[in-house]
Design an enzyme around this catalytic site. Structure first.
Site, PDB file in Angstrom:
ATOM      1  N   GLN A   1       0.871  -1.190   0.000  1.00 53.58           N
ATOM      2  CA  GLN A   1       0.000   0.000   0.000  1.00 53.58           C
ATOM      3  C   GLN A   1       0.905   1.237   0.000  1.00 53.58           C
ATOM      4  O   GLN A   1       1.672   1.442   0.948  1.00 53.58           O
ATOM      5  CB  GLN A   1      -0.861  -0.036   1.265  1.00 53.58           C
ATOM      6  CG  GLN A   1      -1.842   1.097   1.409  1.00 53.58           C
ATOM      7  CD  GLN A   1      -2.602   0.995   2.743  1.00 53.58           C
ATOM      8  OE1 GLN A   1      -2.095   0.411   3.698  1.00 53.58           O
ATOM      9  NE2 GLN A   1      -3.783   1.548   2.804  1.00 53.58           N
TER      10      GLN A   1
ATOM     11  N   GLU B   1      -9.882  -2.056   5.822  1.00 52.64           N
ATOM     12  CA  GLU B   1      -8.735  -2.047   6.728  1.00 52.64           C
ATOM     13  C   GLU B   1      -9.194  -1.938   8.188  1.00 52.64           C
ATOM     14  O   GLU B   1      -8.660  -2.580   9.076  1.00 52.64           O
ATOM     15  CB  GLU B   1      -7.847  -0.856   6.343  1.00 52.64           C
ATOM     16  CG  GLU B   1      -6.445  -0.932   6.838  1.00 52.64           C
ATOM     17  CD  GLU B   1      -5.577   0.185   6.251  1.00 52.64           C
ATOM     18  OE1 GLU B   1      -6.129   1.171   5.716  1.00 52.64           O
ATOM     19  OE2 GLU B   1      -4.347   0.065   6.346  1.00 52.64           O
TER      20      GLU B   1
HETATM   21  C1  LIG Z   1       2.974  -0.768  11.464  1.00 51.66           C
HETATM   22  C2  LIG Z   1       2.623   0.289  10.452  1.00 51.66           C
HETATM   23  C3  LIG Z   1       2.345  -0.080   9.155  1.00 51.66           C
HETATM   24  C4  LIG Z   1       2.032   0.893   8.191  1.00 51.66           C
HETATM   25  N1  LIG Z   1       1.836   0.482   6.903  1.00 51.66           N
HETATM   26  C5  LIG Z   1       1.574   1.416   5.954  1.00 51.66           C
HETATM   27  C6  LIG Z   1       1.427   1.011   4.589  1.00 51.66           C
HETATM   28  O1  LIG Z   1       1.549  -0.163   4.249  1.00 51.66           O
HETATM   29  N2  LIG Z   1       1.177   1.960   3.666  1.00 51.66           N
HETATM   30  C7  LIG Z   1       1.034   3.283   3.992  1.00 51.66           C
HETATM   31  O2  LIG Z   1       0.747   4.080   3.108  1.00 51.66           O
HETATM   32  N3  LIG Z   1       1.186   3.704   5.287  1.00 51.66           N
HETATM   33  C8  LIG Z   1       1.456   2.794   6.264  1.00 51.66           C
HETATM   34  N4  LIG Z   1       1.640   3.201   7.573  1.00 51.66           N
HETATM   35  C9  LIG Z   1       1.593   4.638   7.895  1.00 51.66           C
HETATM   36  C10 LIG Z   1       0.348   5.020   8.672  1.00 51.66           C
HETATM   37  O3  LIG Z   1      -0.792   5.000   7.832  1.00 51.66           O
HETATM   38  C11 LIG Z   1       0.595   6.409   9.271  1.00 51.66           C
HETATM   39  O4  LIG Z   1       1.651   6.261  10.203  1.00 51.66           O
HETATM   40  C12 LIG Z   1      -0.639   6.950   9.991  1.00 51.66           C
HETATM   41  O5  LIG Z   1      -1.661   7.247   9.080  1.00 51.66           O
HETATM   42  C13 LIG Z   1      -0.299   8.224  10.804  1.00 51.66           C
HETATM   43  O6  LIG Z   1       0.344   9.152  10.007  1.00 51.66           O
HETATM   44  P1  LIG Z   1       1.713   9.843  10.486  1.00 51.66           P
HETATM   45  O7  LIG Z   1       2.647   8.732  10.880  1.00 51.66           O
HETATM   46  O8  LIG Z   1       2.142  10.757   9.406  1.00 51.66           O
HETATM   47  O9  LIG Z   1       1.370  10.633  11.815  1.00 51.66           O
HETATM   48  P2  LIG Z   1       0.677  12.077  11.897  1.00 51.66           P
HETATM   49  O10 LIG Z   1      -0.482  12.136  10.963  1.00 51.66           O
HETATM   50  O11 LIG Z   1       1.736  13.103  11.757  1.00 51.66           O
HETATM   51  O12 LIG Z   1       0.123  12.063  13.384  1.00 51.66           O
HETATM   52  C14 LIG Z   1       0.986  12.265  14.531  1.00 51.66           C
HETATM   53  C15 LIG Z   1       0.094  12.266  15.757  1.00 51.66           C
HETATM   54  O13 LIG Z   1      -0.847  13.368  15.711  1.00 51.66           O
HETATM   55  C16 LIG Z   1      -2.176  12.893  15.850  1.00 51.66           C
HETATM   56  N5  LIG Z   1      -3.084  13.668  15.011  1.00 51.66           N
HETATM   57  C17 LIG Z   1      -2.875  14.038  13.723  1.00 51.66           C
HETATM   58  N6  LIG Z   1      -3.948  14.736  13.260  1.00 51.66           N
HETATM   59  C18 LIG Z   1      -4.854  14.773  14.277  1.00 51.66           C
HETATM   60  C19 LIG Z   1      -6.177  15.320  14.406  1.00 51.66           C
HETATM   61  N7  LIG Z   1      -6.775  15.953  13.403  1.00 51.66           N
HETATM   62  N8  LIG Z   1      -6.833  15.153  15.595  1.00 51.66           N
HETATM   63  C20 LIG Z   1      -6.234  14.476  16.616  1.00 51.66           C
HETATM   64  N9  LIG Z   1      -4.988  13.937  16.549  1.00 51.66           N
HETATM   65  C21 LIG Z   1      -4.311  14.084  15.396  1.00 51.66           C
HETATM   66  C22 LIG Z   1      -2.114  11.426  15.370  1.00 51.66           C
HETATM   67  O14 LIG Z   1      -3.174  10.670  15.921  1.00 51.66           O
HETATM   68  C23 LIG Z   1      -0.756  10.986  15.877  1.00 51.66           C
HETATM   69  O15 LIG Z   1      -0.835  10.618  17.234  1.00 51.66           O
HETATM   70  C24 LIG Z   1       1.957   2.258   8.557  1.00 51.66           C
HETATM   71  C25 LIG Z   1       2.219   2.633   9.882  1.00 51.66           C
HETATM   72  C26 LIG Z   1       2.567   1.673  10.823  1.00 51.66           C
HETATM   73  C27 LIG Z   1       2.863   2.101  12.231  1.00 51.66           C
END
Ligand SMILES: Cc1cc2nc3c(=O)[nH]c(=O)nc-3n(C[C@H](O)[C@H](O)[C@H](O)COP(=O)(O)OP(=O)(O)OC[C@H]3O[C@@H](n4cnc5c(N)ncnc54)[C@H](O)[C@@H]3O)c2cc1C
Length: 385
Positions: free
Chosen positions: A124, A242
């Site tokens: 993905q 998902e």
């Molecule tokens: C084990 C694992 C597998 C993954 N596999 C994939 C994959 O196969 N493909 C892929 O595309 N991605 C993948 N991901 C990425 C995952 O989708 C993102 O890590 C996730 O969507 C969070 O985005 P970010 O890491 O950029 O954190 P951010 O979006 O920067 O968030 C940081 C923190 O701020 C909080 N936050 C952000 N916005 C808000 C809001 N509006 N209100 C309240 N809180 C908020 C979040 O909850 C989080 O605690 C994976 C992640 C993990 C950990």
């Protein structure tokens, strides 16, 4: 309400159990290694050839036309048999339901049988360094050219992409409209010209993720899923799978809850009553999740869409997974940190390993903070914060 399984479902369970008992291999090397990935792919071939890879798909794509309830039954047996992790899960459980809904017949015929057999393992490619929770902020672009599109940009945290064959990604095709509207859903091979896959090594040294760089990668029109500009709504269909029914079926948590009960029982009278109570609570929660899922399946079969409610599901299973493993570590006490072949280690350190992965549950598939926002606003109708 009749909560018993039909004779046909029970016969299906017996057949699955027997096949798994005879065929589940011993522990395979980690699928986050090159060797382990290929060993898990071989397991997918075996599952497919015996008709167990994608039980609820139509037979013409490699399934056996099983019902959703039978699929849940299969999942229960699969996890109870301690069968290998599914290296093809992103394709089978996330992309395929989306392809059934939005794909063309040509796409289904080209992609689904190879996915079912494990020939193509999918990754993905959604998240970007500046677009995780706020996925619609993504900046990777696709530009129209003759016969297709050219993709450019960086994706990150793509699970298994280091060894996978294809990716499903979302790219911005129209920068001049509202950010949710100008997105399109693309299917592209990870060995295409212009694609660079850079593995991300985890703390444990294994390669569970990769970054994907696209530099003018050509994708023909035939490999666009749905219509250009429809990417966001198609992506929401994938996230429904998902967070909702398919990615984390109850069988996974019931099998862990049963192992937890066995661990507790094996420790006899030495267990702190507070920890025994936590074990019981975990088992009850796993069973509740099973009942909740069966109810959801009933609603889906009656033609309902789960929509935003799939966020409730995701919140529940991700917390349950942590509770199960945290409770196991409490039971293990001072031996909990032991790994590998250490004397006094339990199950080679599997509880600790799986606990560390469980901690990612509140992050992947959309963070739990975001899911709480969805539940507050779209399920309960509370005002936006
Ligand atoms: C084990 C694992 C597998 C993954 N596999 C994939 C994959 O196969 N493909 C892929 O595309 N991605 C993948 N991901 C990425 C995952 O989708 C993102 O890590 C996730 O969507 C969070 O985005 P970010 O890491 O950029 O954190 P951010 O979006 O920067 O968030 C940081 C923190 O701020 C909080 N936050 C952000 N916005 C808000 C809001 N509006 N209100 C309240 N809180 C908020 C979040 O909850 C989080 O605690 C994976 C992640 C993990 C950990």
């Amino acid at each position: 309400m009749d909560l018993s399984f039909t004779e046909q479902e029970q016969a299906f369970r017996a057949e699955a159990r027997e096949w798994l008992r005879a065929n589940v291999p011993g522990q395979l090397p980690s699928l986050d290694t090159a060797e382990g990935f290929e060993r898990h792919r071989e397991w997918e071939h075996l599952l497919h050839d015996a008709g167990w890879a994608v039980v609820n798909w139509p037979a013409k794509y490699g399934g056996r036309d099983a019902t959703l309830v039978e699929w849940l039954v299969f999942e229960e047996e699969y996890y109870a048999a301690q069968a290998p992790r599914r290296v093809g899960q992103n394709g089978i459980f996330l992309l395929a339901p989306t392809m059934f809904e939005y794909g063309t017949e040509d796409q289904r015929e080209r992609f689904l049988p190879r996915m079912a057999h494990g020939d193509d393992i999918w990754a993905q490619a959604w998240s970007e360094p500046g677009a995780g929770s706020d996925l619609a902020a993504l900046r990777s672009t696709a530009t129209r050219v003759e016969g297709g599109w050219r993709l450019s940009g960086q994706k990150t945290w793509s699970t298994r992409a280091a060894y996978a064959d294809w990716a499903f990604g979302i790219f911005r095709t129209d920068p001049d409209v509202a950010k949710h509207k100008g997105l399109t859903y693309f299917l592209f091979p990870l060995n295409a010209e212009g694609v660079t896959v850079r593995p991300i090594r985890q703390l444990d040294g294994e390669v569970g993720f990769a970054e994907i760089f696209c530099d003018d990668v050509f994708v023909p029109d035939a490999d666009v899923l749905g219509e250009p500009g429809q990417g966001w709504s198609i992506a929401m269909s994938t996230t429904g799978s998902e967070r909702g029914l398919t990615l984390r079926s109850p069988g996974r948590f019931m099998a862990t809850a049963d192992r937890l009960v066995q661990l507790c029982t094996s420790l006899g009278a030495d267990v702190d009553p507070a920890v025994s109570a936590a074990v019981a609570q975990c088992w009850i929660d796993a069973e509740a999740y099973r009942m909740f899922t069966l109810e959801n399946v009933g609603r889906v079969l009656a033609g309902e869409q789960l929509g935003a409610e799939s966020s409730l599901n995701k919140l529940f299973w991700s917390q349950l997974d942590i509770d199960l493993h945290e409770t196991a570590l409490r039971l293990l006490g001072p031996t909990a940190p032991l790994t590998g072949a250490a004397p006094a280690v339990t199950e080679g350190g599997r509880w600790l390993d799986d606990y560390l992965f469980a901690l990612a549950g509140p992050i992947y598939a959309g963070t739990n903070e975001i899911q709480r926002n969805v539940v507050a606003e779209r399920v309960l109708g509370l005002p936006r914060g």
